[in-house]
Motif scaffolding. Sequence first.
Motif, PDB file in Angstrom:
ATOM      1  N   VAL A   1       0.861  -1.167   0.000  1.00  0.00           N
ATOM      2  CA  VAL A   1       0.000   0.000   0.000  1.00  0.00           C
ATOM      3  C   VAL A   1       0.904   1.225   0.000  1.00  0.00           C
ATOM      4  CG1 VAL A   1      -1.761   1.311   1.248  1.00  0.00           C
ATOM      5  CG2 VAL A   1      -1.828  -1.199   1.241  1.00  0.00           C
ATOM      6  N   ASP A   2       0.788   2.017  -1.048  1.00  0.00           N
ATOM      7  CA  ASP A   2       1.487   3.293  -1.150  1.00  0.00           C
ATOM      8  C   ASP A   2       0.808   4.196  -0.125  1.00  0.00           C
ATOM      9  OD1 ASP A   2       2.011   5.980  -1.824  1.00  0.00           O
ATOM     10  OD2 ASP A   2       2.059   5.580  -3.972  1.00  0.00           O
ATOM     11  N   LEU A   3       1.469   4.446   0.985  1.00  0.00           N
ATOM     12  CA  LEU A   3       0.841   5.172   2.089  1.00  0.00           C
ATOM     13  C   LEU A   3       0.643   6.652   1.795  1.00  0.00           C
ATOM     14  CD1 LEU A   3       2.549   3.349   5.061  1.00  0.00           C
ATOM     15  CD2 LEU A   3       0.237   3.035   4.160  1.00  0.00           C
ATOM     16  N   GLN A   4       1.266   7.150   0.755  1.00  0.00           N
ATOM     17  CA  GLN A   4       1.046   8.531   0.359  1.00  0.00           C
ATOM     18  C   GLN A   4      -0.277   8.651  -0.404  1.00  0.00           C
ATOM     19  OE1 GLN A   4       4.548   8.055   1.965  1.00  0.00           O
ATOM     20  NE2 GLN A   4       4.088   6.879   0.156  1.00  0.00           N
ATOM     21  N   ARG A   5      -0.610   7.652  -1.215  1.00  0.00           N
ATOM     22  CA  ARG A   5      -1.842   7.646  -2.005  1.00  0.00           C
ATOM     23  C   ARG A   5      -2.982   6.933  -1.293  1.00  0.00           C
ATOM     24  NH1 ARG A   5      -1.199   4.174  -6.045  1.00  0.00           N
ATOM     25  NH2 ARG A   5      -3.210   4.753  -6.871  1.00  0.00           N
ATOM     26  N   GLY A   6      -2.658   6.000  -0.405  1.00  0.00           N
ATOM     27  CA  GLY A   6      -3.696   5.212   0.247  1.00  0.00           C
ATOM     28  C   GLY A   6      -4.284   4.142  -0.651  1.00  0.00           C
ATOM     29  N   GLU A   7      -3.509   3.729  -1.657  1.00  0.00           N
ATOM     30  CA  GLU A   7      -3.972   2.717  -2.606  1.00  0.00           C
ATOM     31  C   GLU A   7      -2.894   1.651  -2.774  1.00  0.00           C
ATOM     32  OE1 GLU A   7      -6.917   2.483  -3.825  1.00  0.00           O
ATOM     33  OE2 GLU A   7      -7.695   4.463  -3.323  1.00  0.00           O
ATOM     34  N   PHE A   8      -3.289   0.514  -3.372  1.00  0.00           N
ATOM     35  CA  PHE A   8      -2.309  -0.518  -3.634  1.00  0.00           C
ATOM     36  C   PHE A   8      -1.213   0.020  -4.550  1.00  0.00           C
ATOM     37  CE2 PHE A   8      -5.644  -3.715  -2.459  1.00  0.00           C
ATOM     38  CZ  PHE A   8      -4.936  -4.270  -1.406  1.00  0.00           C
ATOM     39  N   PHE A   9      -0.018  -0.460  -4.324  1.00  0.00           N
ATOM     40  CA  PHE A   9       1.158  -0.046  -5.091  1.00  0.00           C
ATOM     41  C   PHE A   9       0.979  -0.362  -6.561  1.00  0.00           C
ATOM     42  CE2 PHE A   9       5.347  -1.107  -6.871  1.00  0.00           C
ATOM     43  CZ  PHE A   9       6.074   0.031  -6.554  1.00  0.00           C
ATOM     44  N   ASP A  10       1.244   0.624  -7.372  1.00  0.00           N
ATOM     45  CA  ASP A  10       1.258   0.498  -8.818  1.00  0.00           C
ATOM     46  C   ASP A  10       2.514   1.244  -9.257  1.00  0.00           C
ATOM     47  OD1 ASP A  10       0.820   1.887 -11.515  1.00  0.00           O
ATOM     48  OD2 ASP A  10      -0.823   0.422 -11.506  1.00  0.00           O
ATOM     49  N   LEU A  11       3.430   0.548  -9.897  1.00  0.00           N
ATOM     50  CA  LEU A  11       4.731   1.129 -10.211  1.00  0.00           C
ATOM     51  C   LEU A  11       4.607   2.434 -10.994  1.00  0.00           C
ATOM     52  CD1 LEU A  11       7.778   0.971  -9.983  1.00  0.00           C
ATOM     53  CD2 LEU A  11       7.789  -0.569 -11.958  1.00  0.00           C
ATOM     54  N   LYS A  12       3.718   2.482 -11.959  1.00  0.00           N
ATOM     55  CA  LYS A  12       3.568   3.710 -12.749  1.00  0.00           C
ATOM     56  C   LYS A  12       3.062   4.868 -11.894  1.00  0.00           C
ATOM     57  CE  LYS A  12       2.791   1.268 -17.035  1.00  0.00           C
ATOM     58  NZ  LYS A  12       1.838   0.848 -18.040  1.00  0.00           N
ATOM     59  N   LEU A  13       2.050   4.609 -11.089  1.00  0.00           N
ATOM     60  CA  LEU A  13       1.493   5.662 -10.242  1.00  0.00           C
ATOM     61  C   LEU A  13       2.422   6.013  -9.084  1.00  0.00           C
ATOM     62  CD1 LEU A  13      -2.233   4.505 -10.148  1.00  0.00           C
ATOM     63  CD2 LEU A  13      -1.221   6.324 -11.552  1.00  0.00           C
ATOM     64  N   ALA A  14       3.241   5.065  -8.671  1.00  0.00           N
ATOM     65  CA  ALA A  14       4.154   5.303  -7.554  1.00  0.00           C
ATOM     66  C   ALA A  14       5.189   6.375  -7.903  1.00  0.00           C
ATOM     67  CB  ALA A  14       4.835   4.011  -7.134  1.00  0.00           C
ATOM     68  N   HIS A  15       5.615   6.444  -9.157  1.00  0.00           N
ATOM     69  CA  HIS A  15       6.579   7.482  -9.538  1.00  0.00           C
ATOM     70  C   HIS A  15       5.982   8.871  -9.313  1.00  0.00           C
ATOM     71  CE1 HIS A  15       9.912   5.115 -11.064  1.00  0.00           C
ATOM     72  NE2 HIS A  15       9.021   4.291 -11.573  1.00  0.00           N
ATOM     73  N   GLN A  16       4.717   9.034  -9.670  1.00  0.00           N
ATOM     74  CA  GLN A  16       4.037  10.309  -9.445  1.00  0.00           C
ATOM     75  C   GLN A  16       3.878  10.561  -7.948  1.00  0.00           C
ATOM     76  OE1 GLN A  16       0.078  10.461 -11.075  1.00  0.00           O
ATOM     77  NE2 GLN A  16      -0.193  12.605 -10.559  1.00  0.00           N
ATOM     78  N   SER A  17       3.499   9.537  -7.204  1.00  0.00           N
ATOM     79  CA  SER A  17       3.338   9.654  -5.760  1.00  0.00           C
ATOM     80  C   SER A  17       4.657  10.046  -5.100  1.00  0.00           C
ATOM     81  CB  SER A  17       2.839   8.319  -5.192  1.00  0.00           C
ATOM     82  OG  SER A  17       2.896   8.301  -3.793  1.00  0.00           O
ATOM     83  N   PHE A  18       5.749   9.404  -5.543  1.00  0.00           N
ATOM     84  CA  PHE A  18       7.076   9.686  -4.990  1.00  0.00           C
ATOM     85  C   PHE A  18       7.461  11.135  -5.278  1.00  0.00           C
ATOM     86  CE2 PHE A  18      11.581   9.324  -4.209  1.00  0.00           C
ATOM     87  CZ  PHE A  18      11.719   8.242  -3.352  1.00  0.00           C
ATOM     88  N   GLN A  19       7.198  11.604  -6.500  1.00  0.00           N
ATOM     89  CA  GLN A  19       7.524  12.981  -6.878  1.00  0.00           C
ATOM     90  C   GLN A  19       6.709  13.970  -6.054  1.00  0.00           C
ATOM     91  OE1 GLN A  19      10.031  13.960  -8.749  1.00  0.00           O
ATOM     92  NE2 GLN A  19       9.519  16.083  -8.289  1.00  0.00           N
ATOM     93  N   GLN A  20       5.431  13.693  -5.865  1.00  0.00           N
ATOM     94  CA  GLN A  20       4.592  14.578  -5.050  1.00  0.00           C
ATOM     95  C   GLN A  20       5.073  14.602  -3.609  1.00  0.00           C
ATOM     96  OE1 GLN A  20       0.757  12.837  -5.890  1.00  0.00           O
ATOM     97  NE2 GLN A  20       0.345  14.304  -7.541  1.00  0.00           N
ATOM     98  N   TRP A  21       5.471  13.434  -3.087  1.00  0.00           N
ATOM     99  CA  TRP A  21       6.013  13.374  -1.733  1.00  0.00           C
ATOM    100  C   TRP A  21       7.272  14.230  -1.649  1.00  0.00           C
ATOM    101  CZ3 TRP A  21      10.876  11.084  -0.912  1.00  0.00           C
ATOM    102  CH2 TRP A  21      11.306  11.123   0.412  1.00  0.00           C
ATOM    103  N   ARG A  22       8.174  14.062  -2.614  1.00  0.00           N
ATOM    104  CA  ARG A  22       9.429  14.821  -2.615  1.00  0.00           C
ATOM    105  C   ARG A  22       9.151  16.335  -2.668  1.00  0.00           C
ATOM    106  NH1 ARG A  22      13.855  12.346  -5.570  1.00  0.00           N
ATOM    107  NH2 ARG A  22      14.801  12.217  -3.559  1.00  0.00           N
ATOM    108  N   GLU A  23       8.228  16.754  -3.507  1.00  0.00           N
ATOM    109  CA  GLU A  23       7.881  18.183  -3.601  1.00  0.00           C
ATOM    110  C   GLU A  23       7.308  18.698  -2.283  1.00  0.00           C
ATOM    111  OE1 GLU A  23       5.301  18.369  -7.003  1.00  0.00           O
ATOM    112  OE2 GLU A  23       6.958  17.983  -8.412  1.00  0.00           O
TER     113      GLU A  23
END
Length: 144
Positions: A108-130
């Motif tokens: 579970v990508d805890l930033q999105r609250g959804e199951f991990f999806d590699l494509k969406l995780a890159h966006q989630s990671f970038q938003q977290w970093r910002e």
Amino acid sequence: MSWDLLAFRAPVEFKSPRTEDLPQGWEPAPFGLRSEVQAQLRVLLPGVQFSFVKDSLWGTWSDKSCSLEISLGDVENITYLWIAARGESGEALPTISFLLDALNLRGVDLQRGEFFDLKLAHQSFQQWRESVEGFRSTIKPKGE
């Protein structure tokens, strides 16, 4: 600060990890013994180092562009892994995806609250970093 993921066994039919989307009363079952998972991680992540923080076993692994901290918890029967990623998403996220597949877990990508999806995780990671950088820019060093 880290980009965080919680991993456990969940059927692929589950489209969301949200409580209201899971069958009533469902809870993940333990998926292995801590010592066995530790041995698997030693093979999957060459160079991983393990240490106890209080009673909880933590693995730390890094390469030139990222680092992962993996909590195996404080009990022998493991139900959850906690993974904290730092650094560059281009290496961290594929490594996390590899681990999830190898251990037959869903994260579970805890930033999105959804199951991990590699494509969406890159966006989630970038938003977290910002968000982290935005927060850091608001903090004034002592003496200013």
